[in-house]
Design an enzyme around this catalytic site. Structure first.
Site, PDB file in Angstrom:
ATOM      1  N   ASP A 150       0.654  -1.195   0.119  1.00  0.00           N
ATOM      2  CA  ASP A 150      -0.348  -0.077  -0.115  1.00  0.00           C
ATOM      3  C   ASP A 150       0.926   1.164   0.028  1.00  0.00           C
ATOM      4  O   ASP A 150       1.509   1.464   1.047  1.00  0.00           O
ATOM      5  CB  ASP A 150      -1.002   0.117   1.273  1.00  0.00           C
ATOM      6  CG  ASP A 150      -1.741   1.183   1.468  1.00  0.00           C
ATOM      7  OD1 ASP A 150      -1.346   2.063   0.305  1.00  0.00           O
ATOM      8  OD2 ASP A 150      -2.450   1.217   2.390  1.00  0.00           O
ATOM      9  N   GLY A 193       0.784   3.235  -9.737  1.00  0.00           N
ATOM     10  CA  GLY A 193      -0.255   2.917  -8.616  1.00  0.00           C
ATOM     11  C   GLY A 193      -0.650   4.225  -8.301  1.00  0.00           C
ATOM     12  O   GLY A 193      -0.307   5.397  -8.351  1.00  0.00           O
ATOM     13  N   ASN A 221      -3.305  12.711 -19.777  1.00  0.00           N
ATOM     14  CA  ASN A 221      -4.059  13.737 -20.560  1.00  0.00           C
ATOM     15  C   ASN A 221      -4.832  14.560 -19.743  1.00  0.00           C
ATOM     16  O   ASN A 221      -5.128  15.758 -20.096  1.00  0.00           O
ATOM     17  CB  ASN A 221      -4.797  13.163 -21.783  1.00  0.00           C
ATOM     18  CG  ASN A 221      -6.135  12.441 -21.316  1.00  0.00           C
ATOM     19  OD1 ASN A 221      -7.341  13.048 -21.397  1.00  0.00           O
ATOM     20  ND2 ASN A 221      -5.937  10.917 -20.835  1.00  0.00           N
ATOM     21  N   TYR A 264      -8.360  14.708 -10.115  1.00  0.00           N
ATOM     22  CA  TYR A 264      -7.500  13.621 -10.466  1.00  0.00           C
ATOM     23  C   TYR A 264      -6.162  14.206 -11.319  1.00  0.00           C
ATOM     24  O   TYR A 264      -5.296  14.120 -11.237  1.00  0.00           O
ATOM     25  CB  TYR A 264      -8.073  12.655 -11.342  1.00  0.00           C
ATOM     26  CG  TYR A 264      -7.306  11.661 -12.436  1.00  0.00           C
ATOM     27  CD1 TYR A 264      -6.450  10.660 -11.653  1.00  0.00           C
ATOM     28  CD2 TYR A 264      -7.478  11.810 -13.496  1.00  0.00           C
ATOM     29  CE1 TYR A 264      -5.747   9.968 -12.423  1.00  0.00           C
ATOM     30  CE2 TYR A 264      -6.754  11.060 -14.369  1.00  0.00           C
ATOM     31  CZ  TYR A 264      -5.889  10.065 -13.657  1.00  0.00           C
ATOM     32  OH  TYR A 264      -5.312   9.125 -14.476  1.00  0.00           O
ATOM     33  N   LYS A 266      -2.076  14.321 -11.103  1.00  0.00           N
ATOM     34  CA  LYS A 266      -0.995  14.218 -11.972  1.00  0.00           C
ATOM     35  C   LYS A 266      -0.158  15.168 -12.021  1.00  0.00           C
ATOM     36  O   LYS A 266       1.006  15.146 -12.264  1.00  0.00           O
ATOM     37  CB  LYS A 266      -1.859  13.937 -13.216  1.00  0.00           C
ATOM     38  CG  LYS A 266      -2.407  12.466 -13.012  1.00  0.00           C
ATOM     39  CD  LYS A 266      -1.509  11.412 -12.801  1.00  0.00           C
ATOM     40  CE  LYS A 266      -2.269  10.160 -12.885  1.00  0.00           C
ATOM     41  NZ  LYS A 266      -1.150   8.983 -12.551  1.00  0.00           N
ATOM     42  N   ARG A 308     -13.342  11.006 -28.594  1.00  0.00           N
ATOM     43  CA  ARG A 308     -12.135  11.413 -27.910  1.00  0.00           C
ATOM     44  C   ARG A 308     -11.133  10.377 -28.060  1.00  0.00           C
ATOM     45  O   ARG A 308      -9.901  10.827 -28.242  1.00  0.00           O
ATOM     46  CB  ARG A 308     -12.823  11.853 -26.535  1.00  0.00           C
ATOM     47  CG  ARG A 308     -11.722  12.698 -26.002  1.00  0.00           C
ATOM     48  CD  ARG A 308     -12.278  13.182 -24.496  1.00  0.00           C
ATOM     49  NE  ARG A 308     -12.160  12.022 -23.519  1.00  0.00           N
ATOM     50  CZ  ARG A 308     -11.153  11.715 -22.939  1.00  0.00           C
ATOM     51  NH1 ARG A 308     -10.138  12.270 -22.896  1.00  0.00           N
ATOM     52  NH2 ARG A 308     -10.950  10.645 -22.021  1.00  0.00           N
TER      53      ARG A 308
HETATM   54  C1  15L Z   1      -6.881   8.475 -17.855  1.00  0.00           C
HETATM   55  O1  15L Z   1      -5.848   9.246 -17.248  1.00  0.00           O
HETATM   56  C2  15L Z   1      -7.553   7.281 -16.845  1.00  0.00           C
HETATM   57  O2  15L Z   1      -6.471   6.729 -16.054  1.00  0.00           O
HETATM   58  C3  15L Z   1      -8.010   6.374 -18.066  1.00  0.00           C
HETATM   59  O3  15L Z   1      -8.710   5.194 -17.247  1.00  0.00           O
HETATM   60  C4  15L Z   1      -8.857   6.805 -18.854  1.00  0.00           C
HETATM   61  O4  15L Z   1     -10.204   7.432 -18.456  1.00  0.00           O
HETATM   62  C5  15L Z   1      -8.017   7.811 -19.696  1.00  0.00           C
HETATM   63  O5  15L Z   1      -7.602   8.820 -18.755  1.00  0.00           O
HETATM   64  C6  15L Z   1      -9.051   8.675 -20.528  1.00  0.00           C
HETATM   65  O6  15L Z   1      -8.948  10.052 -20.855  1.00  0.00           O
HETATM   66  O7  15L Z   1      -9.703   8.184 -21.597  1.00  0.00           O
END
Ligand code: 15L
Length: 272
Positions: free
Chosen positions: A44, A65, A105, A129, A133, A167
């Site tokens: 973990d 992870g 992205n 999220y 990143k 997309r």
């Molecule tokens: C991401 O960053 C995700 O980890 C993945 O699960 C997808 O959702 C991807 O982007 C996306 O934009 O399709």
């Protein structure tokens, strides 16, 4: 042969990479959710002791992870902020210089679809999220500048055997292309800090990926042969924001289903 740790190895991207890179590196696979494999170690990463244990003695780390979609802040904080810090810091303390960090992205998802962006644009995250990143990218930059660590940041689009919607025709990357990029991140000697886009050679790409090409990336796949089939199935969503920006639904949604949560075993029904 290099020993490479993959964190988050049981997730979608981890599973593709473990298969594609087997035999090329001595892989150490790690995740919170156990799988049956001889080279698997359960950990973990929100706990520093675990991060120190799994990063010991490896040549490079592919740090997948974490929480992989938009969701509650608490989950993102533990997995992507604290977890990422723990892995980078544990690597530093264990003398592991090279980290491949699949960012997303969604670190730049609030750029419009009519823009072509490169590795120098200012981050425009489309979600909590996405912010997590950007945190990983910034932490990587700090660890390069302050400690001389070597960081390869891949802003991944969507890893899938085939692109699944309009997309993703622009951001799709095939399993063999992501494996090629990750291998460049592990093996290229002159990397200090680089950002590249994790996309195949898609004609519909929103990215100027010349930095990846400069480093030797030669994508083998392109989403275009799938376009007709994908577009024929797609109905307009009615969400003008999601359709205008590169991040799509992440630009408006408060939560996107978390694939990790879906794999939790269903609770047993109580017997009466
Ligand atoms: C991401 O960053 C995700 O980890 C993945 O699960 C997808 O959702 C991807 O982007 C996306 O934009 O399709």
């Amino acid at each position: 042969m290099k020993t490479v740790l993959i964190t988050g190895a049981t997730g979608d991207v981890g599973t593709h990479l473990a298969r594609e890179l087997a035999g090329k590196y001595q892989l150490r696979l790690s995740d919170k959710r156990p799988i049956k494999a001889k080279n698997f170690v359960k950990a973990d990463i929100s706990k520093m002791a675990d991060a120190l244990r799994i990063t010991k003695g490896v040549d490079a780390i592919v740090h997948l992870g974490g929480y992989s979609v938009e969701g509650p802040w608490e989950g993102i904080l533990q997995a992507n902020i604290i977890g990422c810090y723990n892995v980078f810091e544990a690597a530093r303390r264990n003398g592991v210089k090279r980290i491949v960090f699949p960012t997303s992205n969604h670190a730049v998802g609030f750029y419009r679809r009519d823009r072509t962006i490169d590795d120098h644009v200012y981050p425009r995250p489309d979600s909590r999220y996405g912010v997590s990143k950007v945190f990983g990218e910034a932490l990587g930059r700090l660890y390069t500048d302050k400690y001389g660590m070597e960081m390869f940041m891949i802003r991944i689009g969507n890893v899938n055997p085939k692109p699944i919607d309009r997309r993703r025709l622009s951001i799709w990357i095939s399993p063999r292309d992501i494996a090629q990029l990750v291998s460049i991140g592990i093996d290229r000697a002159d990397i200090k800090f680089e950002i590249v886009y994790g996309v195949s050679g898609n004609q519909r790409s929103w990215y100027d990926n010349s930095n990846a090409e400069r480093l030797g990336y030669r994508p083998q796949d392109d989403s275009e042969p799938y376009a007709q089939e994908v577009l024929a199935k797609e109905k307009p969503s009615g969400n003008a924001i999601a359709e205008s920006y590169q991040g799509g639904i992440f630009c408006t949604a408060e939560e996107v289903p978390n694939p990790a949560a879906a794999q939790k075993p269903a609770k047993k029904a109580k017997r009466k």
